[in-house]
Design an enzyme around this catalytic site. Structure first.
Site, PDB file in Angstrom:
ATOM      1  N   LYS A 181     -28.655  -3.352 -64.198  1.00 39.65           N
ATOM      2  CA  LYS A 181     -27.563  -3.956 -64.969  1.00 39.65           C
ATOM      3  C   LYS A 181     -27.081  -5.155 -64.160  1.00 39.65           C
ATOM      4  O   LYS A 181     -26.422  -5.015 -63.139  1.00 39.65           O
ATOM      5  CB  LYS A 181     -26.432  -2.957 -65.182  1.00 39.65           C
ATOM      6  CG  LYS A 181     -25.356  -3.474 -66.129  1.00 39.65           C
ATOM      7  CD  LYS A 181     -24.361  -2.378 -66.465  1.00 39.65           C
ATOM      8  CE  LYS A 181     -23.370  -2.810 -67.530  1.00 39.65           C
ATOM      9  NZ  LYS A 181     -22.707  -4.075 -67.251  1.00 39.65           N
TER      10      LYS A 181
ATOM     11  N   GLU B  16     -29.078 -12.179 -69.232  1.00 39.39           N
ATOM     12  CA  GLU B  16     -27.923 -12.382 -68.363  1.00 39.39           C
ATOM     13  C   GLU B  16     -28.091 -13.661 -67.542  1.00 39.39           C
ATOM     14  O   GLU B  16     -29.119 -13.853 -66.891  1.00 39.39           O
ATOM     15  CB  GLU B  16     -27.822 -11.174 -67.417  1.00 39.39           C
ATOM     16  CG  GLU B  16     -26.470 -10.990 -66.802  1.00 39.39           C
ATOM     17  CD  GLU B  16     -25.511 -10.169 -67.678  1.00 39.39           C
ATOM     18  OE1 GLU B  16     -25.818  -9.961 -68.876  1.00 39.39           O
ATOM     19  OE2 GLU B  16     -24.470  -9.760 -67.155  1.00 39.39           O
TER      20      GLU B  16
ATOM     21  N   GLU C   1     -45.105 -34.478 -55.831  1.00 39.70           N
ATOM     22  CA  GLU C   1     -46.028 -34.649 -56.952  1.00 39.70           C
ATOM     23  C   GLU C   1     -45.290 -34.429 -58.276  1.00 39.70           C
ATOM     24  O   GLU C   1     -45.452 -35.191 -59.233  1.00 39.70           O
ATOM     25  CB  GLU C   1     -47.189 -33.645 -56.792  1.00 39.70           C
ATOM     26  CG  GLU C   1     -48.255 -33.708 -57.873  1.00 39.70           C
ATOM     27  CD  GLU C   1     -49.002 -35.030 -57.891  1.00 39.70           C
ATOM     28  OE1 GLU C   1     -48.715 -35.898 -57.051  1.00 39.70           O
ATOM     29  OE2 GLU C   1     -49.854 -35.199 -58.778  1.00 39.70           O
TER      30      GLU C   1
ATOM     31  N   CYS D  31      -5.262  -2.049 -20.579  1.00 40.05           N
ATOM     32  CA  CYS D  31      -4.997  -1.721 -21.980  1.00 40.05           C
ATOM     33  C   CYS D  31      -5.864  -0.534 -22.418  1.00 40.05           C
ATOM     34  O   CYS D  31      -7.090  -0.604 -22.352  1.00 40.05           O
ATOM     35  CB  CYS D  31      -5.305  -2.941 -22.851  1.00 40.05           C
ATOM     36  SG  CYS D  31      -4.994  -2.658 -24.594  1.00 40.05           S
TER      37      CYS D  31
HETATM   38  S1  IVH Z   1     -28.615  -4.663 -73.075  1.00 39.67           S
HETATM   39  C1  IVH Z   1     -27.299  -3.686 -77.266  1.00 39.67           C
HETATM   40  N1  IVH Z   1     -29.498  -4.838 -70.609  1.00 39.67           N
HETATM   41  O1  IVH Z   1     -24.053  -5.466 -69.703  1.00 39.67           O
HETATM   42  C2  IVH Z   1     -27.565  -3.813 -75.829  1.00 39.67           C
HETATM   43  N2  IVH Z   1     -27.261  -5.498 -71.023  1.00 39.67           N
HETATM   44  O2  IVH Z   1     -22.395  -4.089 -72.450  1.00 39.67           O
HETATM   45  C3  IVH Z   1     -27.166  -5.119 -75.290  1.00 39.67           C
HETATM   46  N3  IVH Z   1     -26.088  -6.345 -69.031  1.00 39.67           N
HETATM   47  O3  IVH Z   1     -22.367  -7.672 -71.325  1.00 39.67           O
HETATM   48  C4  IVH Z   1     -27.156  -5.252 -73.825  1.00 39.67           C
HETATM   49  N4  IVH Z   1     -27.747  -6.109 -67.635  1.00 39.67           N
HETATM   50  O4  IVH Z   1     -24.460  -8.748 -70.487  1.00 39.67           O
HETATM   51  C5  IVH Z   1     -28.440  -5.023 -71.417  1.00 39.67           C
HETATM   52  N5  IVH Z   1     -30.444  -4.967 -68.483  1.00 39.67           N
HETATM   53  C6  IVH Z   1     -29.399  -5.153 -69.309  1.00 39.67           C
HETATM   54  C7  IVH Z   1     -28.175  -5.672 -68.839  1.00 39.67           C
HETATM   55  C8  IVH Z   1     -27.124  -5.829 -69.738  1.00 39.67           C
HETATM   56  C9  IVH Z   1     -26.499  -6.507 -67.774  1.00 39.67           C
HETATM   57  C10 IVH Z   1     -24.724  -6.653 -69.501  1.00 39.67           C
HETATM   58  C11 IVH Z   1     -24.664  -7.403 -70.791  1.00 39.67           C
HETATM   59  C12 IVH Z   1     -23.465  -6.844 -71.495  1.00 39.67           C
HETATM   60  C13 IVH Z   1     -23.189  -5.565 -70.798  1.00 39.67           C
HETATM   61  C14 IVH Z   1     -23.478  -4.412 -71.714  1.00 39.67           C
END
Ligand code: IVH
Length: 711
Positions: free
Chosen positions: A141, A200, A55, A463
């Protein structure tokens, strides 16, 4: 489907009118786009598809047809424009309107880390000791790469990588192909004229595995991990390639945004901002939550640590952010990092180290595993000194040699493995690794069965590496059936050097057994009785118990039936073994190799000397087997015999039991509710027997059927 969308009802598009598209076409195009965007959002972001793929495709094609007829209506945010096939010469640098900062990253203990962060925040905010806990937002993260998505008047106009934080690269052409990223934002939901959404870009685990399989099948390179795959895909110059890479996105923040004073949204908390992003169509990870005070941060860390391995995407830690935006402003920044956020990384799961050599381990089943000896390195919080290389072919594929720097990976509880080599100089000529010709444990020949990747020790029960497994197999119920000789006892017997080979079992005495841990005299006696009882067995059980590779229970039965005597089997050539029903070249080779090892023959002789015996016959294929050479088909339910029982009896008498009736079938044995097989037998004139007839046949009372035709 929505009726008012059906402008053409399957008919060809009307010819474009001179002077541009009529309003009703424009309205139609917009309606189609809205519908497609909604379905795509439900499918890609909410994971709850509401229409069948067909669809979606149909409406998509309608929109494509309209845009083809009225090219002036094509907009960059149309769902048809995700892949525009742009191939760039290079990626353009873009200065970020608001720098993309990083966060302070710590790898210490979950509790002390969260407590130290919370204490810092409370101090900076000058909170009194008894003041209520600070509210945080706890997030995973994500292990991908940071992306800035710029929307002007609700349309995606530019996507940029983080770069050095000040200047990134324009990757809009590739980001447009990511279905989870909206090309346009909904109207009527307070989307400001300018908003930059940050988050991300990542690749899910399952998507990563599938991509690597596809890459390998196509002879392309495979990626070491999902993050590399995501980063490589985002930086492609050809968006056609990026479009085939299954990328995903999670939003976690903002860049530039129209200020509240100029009509932009007035967010009070980080959490509320994330909720709004979700409402605008961005994926926000479901794990994101509010955590009050250090204790709840610690709990989140632990929860994510436990869930980590089963999440559909990789995370490399957790991020804590102060929830109140007023408090965030109050806290401000130190150098290039916000004071209001911290990342707690899990110990790395992949680390480079030097490979100092390759050792060989022999497993319980005789498999030779090459194991990399490594300069000690902390991987995922554990010091690793060895990692598996799986087999010779993996070593060749990964091109690793002694002295190389290799990447070691540890995920969860699995054995660490060498993922690949870090390109670099090889100091001097290092010979390519070879598998040893003899088992490093027992000196027996090493062989690689045809079509297998693994090398194996042919030593079998001789063995030591294979001893415990060999003894357990020998004692198994379907082999020698030695009751009470289980895991724990075998461990003690072998580790204590009480039993080295199978015959040692029959030399065990009451005193030696009763002196073992948790072995009362009564149970020791029971084991001795079971051993004594096992001495009288059958040739098939004995053969099966020897644990010859490829010789399962039914092959053992076939061998016993065919040769009748153990010596005949031990001395049989590969050609003679091939005469046995269902024995092919691989099995024949395996049996021949086993009995070619003097130590295996020695074990057999000693077992016989210990009193293990069975009834030997002549080769019984023709003589003692009334149904030799015949094929019998069973159908329906027999009045007293089970299907397996009947099959076993027929096979013991030399018949082949087949599943389908042909003119080569000697008999069909039919019970109640026999179906098409019975009809077919009657058609072909095959003799049909009932259970009583079958029993008579087995007793040697043949009702006049001819043996099956050969060939
Ligand atoms: S906040 C000012 N939240 O981790 C704050 N970063 O140095 C900006 N990352 O390269 C980042 N998960 O790409 C934030 N839940 C999350 C994250 C995240 C992954 C990465 C981000 C950055 C590094 C932080």
């Amino acid at each position: 489907m929505n009726d008012n969308l059906d402008l053409f009802s399957g008919a060809a598009p009307a010819a474009p009118e001179p002077g541009g598209a009529p309003d009703k076409v424009l309205a139609k195009v917009q309606a189609l786009r809205a519908q497609l965007n909604q379905w795509a959002h439900e499918y890609y972001v909410l994971d709850t598809p509401t229409v069948p793929d067909g669809e979606y495709d149909r409406v998509f094609q309608q929109l494509q047809a309209l845009e083809g007829a009225y090219p002036e209506l094509v907009t960059p945010d149309s769902p048809t424009q995700r892949v525009i096939g742009a191939v760039l010469d290079g990626l353009m640098p873009v200065r970020h309107a608001v720098p993309m900062l990083s966060i302070r990253t710590e790898t210490d203990n979950e509790a002390t880390g969260a407590e130290a962060f919370d204490a810092r925040i409370r101090k900076e905010l000058e909170l009194a000791e008894g003041a209520p806990p600070v509210e945080y937002v706890a997030e995973p993260k994500f292990d991908g790469l940071a992306m800035n998505l710029r929307y002007e008047n609700g349309r995606l106009v530019q996507a940029t990588t983080r770069g050095d934080g000040e200047v990134g690269e324009d990757v809009t052409h590739n980001i447009r192909t990511i279905r989870k990223i909206p090309l346009s934002l909904p109207e009527g939901k307070g989307v400001p004229p300018v908003v930059e959404v940050r988050g991300e870009v990542y690749m899910g685990r399952a998507d990563f595995v599938k991509l690597n399989e596809r890459q390998q099948a196509a002879g392309g390179k495979s990626f070491a991990n999902p993050r590399n795959a995501a980063a490589g895909s985002v930086r492609q110059l050809d968006s056609g390639i990026a479009a085939q890479r299954p990328l995903s996105f999670f939003a976690y923040g903002l860049g530039e945004i129209t200020p509240a004073a100029q009509g932009g949204p007035d967010f009070v908390t980080h959490y509320a901002m994330l909720q709004t992003l979700r409402d605008w169509g961005f994926p926000v990870a479901p794990q994101v939550c509010i955590a009050k005070g250090a204790a709840e941060l610690v709990a989140f860390h632990q929860r994510m640590g436990a869930e980590r391995a089963t999440l559909p995407y990789e995370i490399d830690g957790v991020v804590y952010k102060v929830n109140s935006l007023a408090q965030q402003r109050q806290l401000g920044f130190v150098s290039r990092e916000p004071r209001w956020a911290v990342a707690h990384k899990y110990p790395a799961e992949e680390m480079p180290t030097r490979m100092e050599g390759i050792d060989i381990q022999v497993g319980r089943t005789g498999k030779l595993t090459p194991v990399a000896r490594l300069a000690p390195v902390a991987v995922g919080g554990v010091i690793v000194t060895n990692a598996t290389l799986h087999n010779l072919f993996e070593i060749r594929k990964k091109r690793v040699r002694t002295g190389d720097t290799v990447v070691v990976r540890r995920a969860g509880d699995v054995i660490p493995e060498v993922v690949g080599r870090v390109p670099g100089d090889r100091p001097a000529y290092v010979p390519n690794f070879r598998m040893p010709a003899a088992c490093p444990i027992c000196g027996s020949a090493v062989a690689r069965p045809k079509g297998e990747a693994n090398h194996r020790c042919t030593g079998g029960l001789f063995c030591p590496a294979q001893r415990k497994e060999a003894i357990l197999h020998f004692a198994a119920r379907r082999a020698m059936d030695i009751e009470g000789l289980g895991d724990k006892l075998v461990d003690q017997l072998v580790d204590g050097h009480v039993v080295r080979t199978l015959p040692d079992l029959y030399r065990l005495g009451l005193v030696a057994l009763a002196s073992l841990d948790r072995m009362a005299e009564k149970s020791a006696q029971n084991v001795l009785d079971a051993l004594e009882k096992s001495k009288k067995t059958t040739l098939a059980r004995f053969l099966f118990g020897l644990g010859i590779r490829q010789v399962g229970e039914s092959t053992a039965k076939d061998l016993a039936r065919h040769f009748g005597q153990l010596d005949a089997i031990m001395d049989a050539s590969v050609e003679q073994l091939l005469q046995v029903r269902d024995v092919g070249p691989i099995v024949a080779e395996s049996i021949h190799t086993f009995f070619a090892q003097p130590h295996n023959r020695e074990v057999v002789e000693q077992l016989r000397a210990c009193g293990v015996h069975w009834e030997e016959g002549a080769a019984r294929e023709q003589t003692a087997q009334p149904l030799a050479g015949m094929t019998v088909v069973l159908t329906g339910t027999l009045p007293t015999l089970g299907r397996d029982q009947a099959k076993e009896m027929l096979e013991a008498a030399g018949a082949k039991v087949s599943g389908s009736v042909s003119k080569k079938t000697s008999y069909v044995v039919a019970g109640a509710e026999a179906g098409s097989k019975l009809v077919k037998a009657e058609e072909l004139g095959v003799t049909v027997l009932d259970e009583a007839g079958m029993l008579a046949l087995l007793a040697g009372d043949a009702p006049g059927a001819a043996p099956a035709e050969q060939g």
